[in-house]
Write an enzyme that holds these catalytic residues in place. Sequence first.
Site, PDB file in Angstrom:
ATOM      1  N   SER A 144     -32.420 -67.933  17.648  1.00  0.00           N
ATOM      2  CA  SER A 144     -33.715 -67.288  17.837  1.00  0.00           C
ATOM      3  C   SER A 144     -34.385 -67.201  16.485  1.00  0.00           C
ATOM      4  O   SER A 144     -33.728 -67.301  15.440  1.00  0.00           O
ATOM      5  CB  SER A 144     -33.512 -65.877  18.423  1.00  0.00           C
ATOM      6  N   TYR A 157     -29.210 -57.545  18.954  1.00  0.00           N
ATOM      7  CA  TYR A 157     -29.624 -58.933  19.152  1.00  0.00           C
ATOM      8  C   TYR A 157     -29.768 -59.656  17.813  1.00  0.00           C
ATOM      9  O   TYR A 157     -29.258 -60.765  17.621  1.00  0.00           O
ATOM     10  CB  TYR A 157     -30.948 -58.944  19.923  1.00  0.00           C
TER      11      TYR A 157
END
Length: 262
Positions: A144, A157
């Site tokens: 990401s 995350y």
Amino acid sequence: MTSATTASASVDASGRTLQGRRALVTGGASGIGAAVARELAARGARVVVADLAGDAAHGLADEIGGEAWVVDLAATQELDDLALEVDVLVNNAGIQRVSPIEELDPDDFRRIHSLMLVAPFLLVRAALPHMYASGWGRIVNISSVHGLVGSPFKSAYVSAKHGLEGLSKVTALEGGPHGVTSVCINPGYVRTPLVEKQIADQAKVHGVPSAEVVERVLLQDVAVKRLVEPEEVGSLVGWLTGPDASMVSGASWAMDGGWSAR
């Protein structure tokens, strides 16, 4: 999950660059994973769709002529003795929790790290012996932009994705002499069910209507003001597993509309 002997790969006239290869895509039943699975199948691979959602996994596997593996990858101890006969591994499965650190449930932090860092390690560990034996392998980690930069309220995350970046680099260094490459893809916000859920969560955290979240929160730091489409990520995975990417290893490929350029 069934095993199969991998045939010799070839490139046919239609550009099926993964003909005879076997691929595993985690979180493969929807979103980015489904787009990747379809892309790899179109390139000739026999794709194993790994997902917790059994009906969706079987449905997509039937659609693309692949296999379904219904599995809870967060139950990492069950993966300790796994052996995978796959030539392409795409670590994609993930979840998100949006919360200030002091309010984040410790179990949510542990589950995110189990699913998004420990499980990829165990799958890489399970796949490398076969890849080494055949002298060829492609590992693509769907990271990401948050593997490159941080954001508030996403401690679990962001830290998991940063760990995945490190795992990918070490895998590239160890795998290179054996014909195995390892890379990360770093999308910004992709039009997936996970992001749709985040829009509602971000609206609550930031105190703005959901309709304003995409423009004011999700795309605030993005130069190209739109969401990434899953098929765009799938296309990049296809190239990275193809014949022109054999020297691409240890790298992180930003697909974030300029977010990480700041």
